[in-house]
Motif scaffolding. Structure first.
Motif, PDB file in Angstrom:
ATOM      1  N   GLU A  21       0.830  -1.201   0.000  1.00  0.00           N
ATOM      2  CA  GLU A  21       0.000   0.000   0.000  1.00  0.00           C
ATOM      3  C   GLU A  21       0.869   1.257   0.000  1.00  0.00           C
ATOM      4  O   GLU A  21       0.605   2.210  -0.749  1.00  0.00           O
ATOM      5  CB  GLU A  21      -0.909  -0.010   1.235  1.00  0.00           C
ATOM      6  CG  GLU A  21      -1.915   1.126   1.270  1.00  0.00           C
ATOM      7  CD  GLU A  21      -2.867   1.022   2.446  1.00  0.00           C
ATOM      8  OE1 GLU A  21      -3.209   2.072   3.023  1.00  0.00           O
ATOM      9  OE2 GLU A  21      -3.262  -0.117   2.789  1.00  0.00           O
ATOM     10  N   ASP A  24       2.533   1.578  -3.503  1.00  0.00           N
ATOM     11  CA  ASP A  24       1.595   2.040  -4.531  1.00  0.00           C
ATOM     12  C   ASP A  24       1.313   3.533  -4.390  1.00  0.00           C
ATOM     13  O   ASP A  24       1.257   4.269  -5.391  1.00  0.00           O
ATOM     14  CB  ASP A  24       0.287   1.252  -4.441  1.00  0.00           C
ATOM     15  CG  ASP A  24       0.443  -0.191  -4.914  1.00  0.00           C
ATOM     16  OD1 ASP A  24       1.447  -0.484  -5.590  1.00  0.00           O
ATOM     17  OD2 ASP A  24      -0.443  -1.016  -4.604  1.00  0.00           O
ATOM     18  N   GLU A  25       1.150   3.984  -3.158  1.00  0.00           N
ATOM     19  CA  GLU A  25       0.883   5.406  -2.927  1.00  0.00           C
ATOM     20  C   GLU A  25       2.106   6.249  -3.283  1.00  0.00           C
ATOM     21  O   GLU A  25       1.979   7.356  -3.819  1.00  0.00           O
ATOM     22  CB  GLU A  25       0.492   5.632  -1.465  1.00  0.00           C
ATOM     23  CG  GLU A  25      -0.878   5.058  -1.107  1.00  0.00           C
ATOM     24  CD  GLU A  25      -1.224   5.231   0.363  1.00  0.00           C
ATOM     25  OE1 GLU A  25      -0.339   5.713   1.126  1.00  0.00           O
ATOM     26  OE2 GLU A  25      -2.354   4.887   0.754  1.00  0.00           O
ATOM     27  N   ILE A  27       4.390   5.518  -5.558  1.00  0.00           N
ATOM     28  CA  ILE A  27       4.503   5.554  -7.017  1.00  0.00           C
ATOM     29  C   ILE A  27       3.482   6.522  -7.604  1.00  0.00           C
ATOM     30  O   ILE A  27       3.777   7.264  -8.549  1.00  0.00           O
ATOM     31  CB  ILE A  27       4.313   4.140  -7.597  1.00  0.00           C
ATOM     32  CG1 ILE A  27       5.500   3.255  -7.203  1.00  0.00           C
ATOM     33  CG2 ILE A  27       4.167   4.192  -9.120  1.00  0.00           C
ATOM     34  CD1 ILE A  27       5.340   1.802  -7.578  1.00  0.00           C
ATOM     35  N   GLU A  28       2.297   6.536  -7.036  1.00  0.00           N
ATOM     36  CA  GLU A  28       1.263   7.464  -7.500  1.00  0.00           C
ATOM     37  C   GLU A  28       1.701   8.908  -7.273  1.00  0.00           C
ATOM     38  O   GLU A  28       1.403   9.797  -8.071  1.00  0.00           O
ATOM     39  CB  GLU A  28      -0.046   7.192  -6.752  1.00  0.00           C
ATOM     40  CG  GLU A  28      -1.209   8.047  -7.231  1.00  0.00           C
ATOM     41  CD  GLU A  28      -2.515   7.705  -6.537  1.00  0.00           C
ATOM     42  OE1 GLU A  28      -3.464   8.502  -6.656  1.00  0.00           O
ATOM     43  OE2 GLU A  28      -2.582   6.641  -5.877  1.00  0.00           O
ATOM     44  N   GLU A  29       2.451   9.115  -6.205  1.00  0.00           N
ATOM     45  CA  GLU A  29       2.897  10.464  -5.844  1.00  0.00           C
ATOM     46  C   GLU A  29       4.050  10.949  -6.719  1.00  0.00           C
ATOM     47  O   GLU A  29       4.045  12.093  -7.183  1.00  0.00           O
ATOM     48  CB  GLU A  29       3.328  10.466  -4.373  1.00  0.00           C
ATOM     49  CG  GLU A  29       3.897  11.782  -3.877  1.00  0.00           C
ATOM     50  CD  GLU A  29       4.379  11.684  -2.442  1.00  0.00           C
ATOM     51  OE1 GLU A  29       5.430  12.282  -2.133  1.00  0.00           O
ATOM     52  OE2 GLU A  29       3.714  11.008  -1.634  1.00  0.00           O
ATOM     53  N   GLU A  30       5.047  10.100  -6.968  1.00  0.00           N
ATOM     54  CA  GLU A  30       6.238  10.562  -7.685  1.00  0.00           C
ATOM     55  C   GLU A  30       6.501   9.861  -9.008  1.00  0.00           C
ATOM     56  O   GLU A  30       7.462  10.171  -9.697  1.00  0.00           O
ATOM     57  CB  GLU A  30       7.473  10.443  -6.801  1.00  0.00           C
ATOM     58  CG  GLU A  30       7.860   9.043  -6.406  1.00  0.00           C
ATOM     59  CD  GLU A  30       9.113   9.019  -5.533  1.00  0.00           C
ATOM     60  OE1 GLU A  30       9.924   8.104  -5.709  1.00  0.00           O
ATOM     61  OE2 GLU A  30       9.275   9.919  -4.676  1.00  0.00           O
ATOM     62  N   GLY A  31       5.653   8.914  -9.371  1.00  0.00           N
ATOM     63  CA  GLY A  31       5.808   8.252 -10.657  1.00  0.00           C
ATOM     64  C   GLY A  31       6.681   7.009 -10.588  1.00  0.00           C
ATOM     65  O   GLY A  31       7.288   6.708  -9.562  1.00  0.00           O
ATOM     66  N   MET A  32       6.758   6.310 -11.722  1.00  0.00           N
ATOM     67  CA  MET A  32       7.520   5.068 -11.796  1.00  0.00           C
ATOM     68  C   MET A  32       8.975   5.371 -12.156  1.00  0.00           C
ATOM     69  O   MET A  32       9.414   5.217 -13.289  1.00  0.00           O
ATOM     70  CB  MET A  32       6.896   4.112 -12.814  1.00  0.00           C
ATOM     71  CG  MET A  32       7.541   2.731 -12.825  1.00  0.00           C
ATOM     72  SD  MET A  32       7.384   1.868 -11.240  1.00  0.00           S
ATOM     73  CE  MET A  32       5.721   1.186 -11.394  1.00  0.00           C
ATOM     74  N   ASN A  36      11.677   3.022  -8.135  1.00  0.00           N
ATOM     75  CA  ASN A  36      10.352   2.491  -7.810  1.00  0.00           C
ATOM     76  C   ASN A  36      10.015   1.268  -8.663  1.00  0.00           C
ATOM     77  O   ASN A  36       9.315   0.357  -8.209  1.00  0.00           O
ATOM     78  CB  ASN A  36       9.289   3.570  -7.989  1.00  0.00           C
ATOM     79  CG  ASN A  36       9.382   4.649  -6.929  1.00  0.00           C
ATOM     80  OD1 ASN A  36       9.948   4.424  -5.858  1.00  0.00           O
ATOM     81  ND2 ASN A  36       8.840   5.824  -7.215  1.00  0.00           N
ATOM     82  N   THR A  40       9.177  -2.361  -7.028  1.00  0.00           N
ATOM     83  CA  THR A  40       8.021  -3.167  -7.419  1.00  0.00           C
ATOM     84  C   THR A  40       8.446  -4.580  -7.793  1.00  0.00           C
ATOM     85  O   THR A  40       7.820  -5.571  -7.387  1.00  0.00           O
ATOM     86  CB  THR A  40       7.293  -2.514  -8.609  1.00  0.00           C
ATOM     87  OG1 THR A  40       6.868  -1.196  -8.239  1.00  0.00           O
ATOM     88  CG2 THR A  40       6.078  -3.334  -9.016  1.00  0.00           C
TER      89      THR A  40
END
Length: 202
Positions: A21, A24-25, A27-32, A36, A40
């Motif tokens: 969790e 995922d948060e 990655i959503e915040e700063e991108g792949m 990151n 993963t």
């Protein structure tokens, strides 16, 4: 007081689902980012069920426990094949080859994941009644005795076994991660492990 970053939280957390969790948060915040992306991949390597596995396995912890077998499988000419197989499986369980593809960044992320593995192992040792029992589950060790036992485990896996099996360079990152995490979890008792490393323990 400085706020803890999501990356720091990710490596302090030892629960698999909570870690996913947080990741995922993040990655959503700063991108792949490359880091990151590797995080993963290592999460998948560590927690995803592999072929023929009938139950969920933390492959990093399995790799930790498999280090013990290296000490025994390295002895004797006919054990060399088994030793190499065991070593390769540990490196696979830890996703070492995958991390190498990312260069220095990969080495850092692998180090962080190995620190998290060590943190989990130390927690399991502290919480496990059988590990901390004096004899056959009866009585409980003093805190100082428990730390001494844990320190010897860390020393055996991170120093003694790599030296005996001539894999010091292979497990260099693991050795640093295990050492640094012990010092972080037991800052007041770091001298116990330092004494073992320096060969001055009695």
């Amino acid at each position: 007081m400085r706020e803890t970053t999501w990356v720091e939280q990710y490596y302090l957390e030892v629960d698999k689902e909570q870690r996913k969790e947080i990741l995922d948060e993040g990655i959503e915040e700063e991108g792949m980012t490359p880091e990151n992306e590797l995080r993963t991949k290592l999460w998948e390597v560590r927690y995803s069920r592999q072929a023929k596995e009938t139950a969920e396995v933390d492959h990093y912890i399995r790799g930790w426990m498999s280090m013990y077998y290296l000490k025994h499988s390295s002895k004797g000419f006919f054990s060399k094949k088994n030793y190499n197989k065991e070593k390769d499986q540990i490196l696979k369980d830890w996703g070492v080859d995958i991390a190498r593809e990312y260069g220095e960044a990969g080495e850092k992320v692998l180090y962080q994941e190995l620190c998290n593995m060590t943190r989990l192992y130390l927690k399991l040792c502290k919480d496990d009644k059988s590990y901390s029992s004096i004899l056959l589950g009866i009585g409980r060790m003093k805190d100082s005795s428990l730390v001494n036992k844990i320190a010897k485990d860390v020393y055996t896996l991170a120093y003694e076994i790599p030296q005996i099996t001539n894999t010091v360079d292979v497990f260099r990152i693991f050795t640093k991660a295990a050492t640094d995490t012990f010092y972080a979890v037991f800052p007041k008792e770091r001298g116990v492990l330092e004494a073992l490393i320096e060969g001055t323990a009695r």
